[in-house]
Write an enzyme that holds these catalytic residues in place. Structure first.
Site, PDB file in Angstrom:
ATOM      1  CB  CYS A 110      -0.919   0.007   1.219  1.00  0.00           C
ATOM      2  SG  CYS A 110      -2.031   1.437   1.290  1.00  0.00           S
TER       3      CYS A 110
ATOM      4  CB  CYS B 185      -0.978   2.596   4.727  1.00  0.00           C
ATOM      5  SG  CYS B 185      -2.736   3.006   4.711  1.00  0.00           S
TER       6      CYS B 185
ATOM      7  CB  CYS C  82     -21.504  -1.308   6.219  1.00  0.00           C
ATOM      8  SG  CYS C  82     -23.311  -1.420   6.346  1.00  0.00           S
TER       9      CYS C  82
END
Length: 328
Positions: A122, A125, A150
């Protein structure tokens, strides 16, 4: 001296709202407990209320845990050190950068790769992604065993709260089903014209419609996640097959039905229905099917045995045909 009249102090809005909601709650539930004509205690309604509040408590509890349980991030050993980061960023050759990540990943329990076979890294990060870890663009961080983000709970569902999310779906389905079944008898009375109040007719129709609508949508979502748990997959892995060092494998984390359930809910069944953390492991590494097969020779030799059985059957059929030809 005559006492001067003083106006009462204004009450906070939260207290007024609490008093009004308490009054509404008592007005709604009191007629269910006491029959108005003879003021007779109604045990049937009391049982209804006990079950309703039990389901409601677990519904709100799991919803709270799904919202306020923070997603778990990879620990510090997966992050690049300052010197490694400087070396990686200053290197302009992609093949050298790829080899640097391979050398760094040798010290980590990382077995998944990108589609091209490179180490999953990544760049936002600055860390080597653990297995089943993905970067959430909404949360702006890498999440261990990320399933999805969600919007209904405004949180990223991953290793730390996936169990709570499943429990929330289960209790939501049970909550809607309980409301729909208990209101259905009043809907039958409305259909027969036995409800005199116009306001009660609207309440019954609205409550039954909303409960059935949410029940259908939630039971589909809950059934899909039950299928994912039975296969030990995440939503991201269902749409994109994970790639291991040996190649793509859609059932790479499938350990069997019982063990797959234990990977989410834990080994102790008494904690399966309670929203407390019981998932095994730390979210950085997970048991894989290939490792279990290598440790168990019966699983590793299962397919060759089937092939040998087919070969033996072919040989027996060939010998029988030869014998038939000799006798004929």
């Amino acid at each position: 001296k005559p006492q001067q009249w003083r106006a009462p102090l204004p009450q906070p809005r939260c207290c007024l709202a609490l008093r009004s909601q308490t009054a509404v709650l008592v007005m709604k539930e009191a007629p269910w407990v006491w029959d108005p004509p003879g003021q007779v205690f109604n045990l049937h309604s009391v049982i209804y209320l006990i079950f309703y509040h039990a389901i409601f408590v677990f519904f709100t509890w799991t919803y709270w845990k799904s919202i306020f349980t923070l997603p778990q991030q990879p620990n510090q050993k997966f992050h690049l050190s300052y010197t490694d980061k400087e070396r990686y960023e200053n290197e302009e050759r992609p093949e050298v950068q790829k080899q640097m990540l391979v050398d760094m990943a040798k010290k980590l329990p990382v077995y998944t790769r990108t589609g091209s076979g490179a180490v999953r890294f990544c760049d936002r990060c600055n860390l080597i992604k653990p297995d089943r870890c993905h970067h959430c663009s909404v949360c702006a961080m890498c999440v261990l065993k990320m399933d999805h983000h969600c919007p209904w709970v405004n949180n990223c569902i991953g290793f730390s709260n996936y169990k709570f999310f499943l429990q929330f779906l289960a209790y939501s389905v049970l909550y809607c089903l309980y409301i729909a079944t208990t209101v259905f008898s009043y809907f039958i009375k409305y259909w027969r014209g036995e409800l005199p109040s116009v306001r009660s007719k609207f309440h019954v129709l609205f409550l039954l419609f909303v409960a059935c609508m949410f029940f259908v949508s939630l039971v589909i979502l809950f059934g899909y996640h039950c299928w994912l748990v039975s296969r030990n997959k995440t939503t991201l892995e269902a749409f994109c097959t994970p790639v291991f060092t040996s190649g793509p494998e859609k059932n790479g984390f499938n350990l069997g039905f019982i063990k797959n359930i234990q990977q989410v809910f834990g080994d102790k069944k008494k904690f399966w229905l309670i929203p407390i953390g019981s998932s095994p492991g730390d979210g950085h590494s997970f048991p894989m099917r290939s490792m279990n097969e290598s440790q168990n020779p019966l699983l590793a030799n299962e397919e060759p045995w089937e092939d040998n059985e087919d070969d033996n059957q072919g040989k027996e059929e060939g010998q029988s045909s030869l014998q038939f030809q000799t006798f004929s």
